[in-house]
Design an enzyme around this catalytic site. Sequence first.
Site, PDB file in Angstrom:
ATOM      1  N   HIS A 154       0.813  -1.213   0.000  1.00 56.50           N
ATOM      2  CA  HIS A 154       0.000   0.000   0.000  1.00 56.50           C
ATOM      3  C   HIS A 154       0.851   1.269   0.000  1.00 56.50           C
ATOM      4  O   HIS A 154       0.419   2.316  -0.497  1.00 56.50           O
ATOM      5  CB  HIS A 154      -0.926   0.007   1.224  1.00 56.50           C
ATOM      6  CG  HIS A 154      -1.935  -1.100   1.186  1.00 56.50           C
ATOM      7  ND1 HIS A 154      -2.752  -1.412   2.242  1.00 56.50           N
ATOM      8  CD2 HIS A 154      -2.256  -1.985   0.197  1.00 56.50           C
ATOM      9  CE1 HIS A 154      -3.519  -2.445   1.918  1.00 56.50           C
ATOM     10  NE2 HIS A 154      -3.236  -2.806   0.692  1.00 56.50           N
ATOM     11  N   PHE A 400      -1.012  -8.190   5.007  1.00 55.22           N
ATOM     12  CA  PHE A 400       0.325  -7.598   4.865  1.00 55.22           C
ATOM     13  C   PHE A 400       0.349  -6.260   4.132  1.00 55.22           C
ATOM     14  O   PHE A 400       1.315  -5.945   3.409  1.00 55.22           O
ATOM     15  CB  PHE A 400       1.269  -8.598   4.177  1.00 55.22           C
ATOM     16  CG  PHE A 400       1.086 -10.008   4.662  1.00 55.22           C
ATOM     17  CD1 PHE A 400       1.200 -10.307   6.015  1.00 55.22           C
ATOM     18  CD2 PHE A 400       0.755 -11.025   3.787  1.00 55.22           C
ATOM     19  CE1 PHE A 400       1.012 -11.601   6.473  1.00 55.22           C
ATOM     20  CE2 PHE A 400       0.549 -12.320   4.244  1.00 55.22           C
ATOM     21  CZ  PHE A 400       0.677 -12.601   5.592  1.00 55.22           C
ATOM     22  N   CYS A 401      -0.688  -5.464   4.318  1.00 56.98           N
ATOM     23  CA  CYS A 401      -0.755  -4.139   3.652  1.00 56.98           C
ATOM     24  C   CYS A 401      -0.559  -4.269   2.141  1.00 56.98           C
ATOM     25  O   CYS A 401       0.025  -3.374   1.495  1.00 56.98           O
ATOM     26  CB  CYS A 401       0.258  -3.165   4.247  1.00 56.98           C
ATOM     27  SG  CYS A 401      -0.025  -2.858   5.992  1.00 56.98           S
ATOM     28  N   ALA A 402      -1.023  -5.386   1.606  1.00 53.12           N
ATOM     29  CA  ALA A 402      -0.991  -5.601   0.150  1.00 53.12           C
ATOM     30  C   ALA A 402      -2.286  -6.338  -0.194  1.00 53.12           C
ATOM     31  O   ALA A 402      -2.260  -7.448  -0.727  1.00 53.12           O
ATOM     32  CB  ALA A 402       0.239  -6.400  -0.246  1.00 53.12           C
ATOM     33  N   CYS A 420      -5.920  -4.546   7.257  1.00 47.94           N
ATOM     34  CA  CYS A 420      -4.520  -4.470   6.845  1.00 47.94           C
ATOM     35  C   CYS A 420      -3.674  -5.374   7.710  1.00 47.94           C
ATOM     36  O   CYS A 420      -2.868  -4.923   8.525  1.00 47.94           O
ATOM     37  CB  CYS A 420      -4.009  -3.045   6.915  1.00 47.94           C
ATOM     38  SG  CYS A 420      -2.306  -2.897   6.353  1.00 47.94           S
TER      39      CYS A 420
END
Length: 463
Positions: A154, A400-402, A420
């Site tokens: 992100h 994993f903020c993806a 997230c």
Amino acid sequence: MSAYPNAAVLDSTAPAPAADSTACAPADFSADPCRGGDAPLPVLGRDVTVPLADGGEITYAALDYAASAPALQRVWDDVAAYAPYYGSVHRGAGHLSQLSTDLFENSRAEIARFLDCRPGDQVVFTRSTTDSLALLARALPAGCEVFVFETEHHAALLPWGDARRTVLDAPRDPAEAVTTLERALADREPHGPALVCVTGASNVTGELWPVRELAAAAHAHGARIVLDAAQLAPHHPVSVRDLGVDWVAFSGHKLYAPFGSGVLAGRADWLQEAEPYLAGGGASRTVTRLADGGVDVQWHTTAARHEAGSPNVIGAYAIASACRALTEAGFDRLVVRERRLIARLRAGLAEVPEVRVLSLFGDDHPRVGVLSFVVEGWDSSRFAAALSAGYGIGVRDGLFCAHPLVRVLLGGDPAEPGECGAPGSASALAAVRVSFGAGTPDEHVERFLGAVRELVRRGPDRD
Ligand code: PLP
């Protein structure tokens, strides 16, 4: 400056050791029992014990390097040696202010060497990769288009503000990444500025991206490229020159230097022309009160333009120290060692049919020590919690903020919202991530594999 013990760091002209150097460092690093062999580098916390659910305790197995890596002992020692000499940077006439200013600027030079920057490139100190990419986003020229893959973290996917952003589909292999980018760039208005942002190594799969090829494609179409090296720099030497990228961003806390600094390094022009990231002292060269009541400001055109306020000299020095430590330890040796651990980890997980390792580019694709997986019948957050409670192993679970990437990898609905990667989130759409690096002993990988086998055998109802 002779009062400071580590005089080498004050000399910005001191040559960096060759990448494969095994030469002893001047002082404390020569005491490192691991140098030259196949042993991990000493990190802080390697003897810390943590409680287990059964009332016992065990040394902590930090297998979450991709989130934040432990500090290298060498970095800690360097920071501790400098700390008594701490002083203000760029704003003091006293001896320690002068020394600290030298240390700060020479850290910048050391990092430029570590990244193999071109003459004229700037190294700007930031707080982190997120901060570095946000700074670059604020420095985009008017009308700049941004191209990112949906697979990005992100920090790379989100900061582009009002710029026209094209989000590219996840490629199935590196060649498709290049053709996807080429096609998108070919379709754009040819004369405007454009920026491609790409990761060097995925924070979810650990897979390496074809950065050199993407840079060539970007340049062939008149675009520039920034490399998100948050996960690459701790595992591989990064050469700005060789990869041909325009900028590189990374975080100190993932590079064994958790003292609050990050880096954006690369071409000066967009940075020099942009409004300062923060307005304030240090960024301004002259400030004049105008007759009409306003203020005229001449901003620096150096990296200082985007470093307003008192800089984090310890954070900057810690990163430079980590760069030096990795180089002197022999980065090539560390890469070989890490590959061995990756192979062991993957072979061990392959023996557990209930485990599915997430991959975009396939089993044979080169990767760093970051691997995500799901376990049949297990909620990922419960699995991660069981690794901690039963075995003293620290991993991460979640997205994993993806989010878009994890949804692609898990075959989930791209429109489904998800947290997230909040530990403990009970989303079915989540994975477990294990990650390691230069400080990881073999025992941690073996303990992890043993724990996975045991938990799978026991099943989720008995954890
Ligand atoms: N890019 C990647 C690939 C990452 O893995 C991360 C963090 O995990 C970031 C960017 C953001 O780094 P930071 O949280 O240090 O800003």
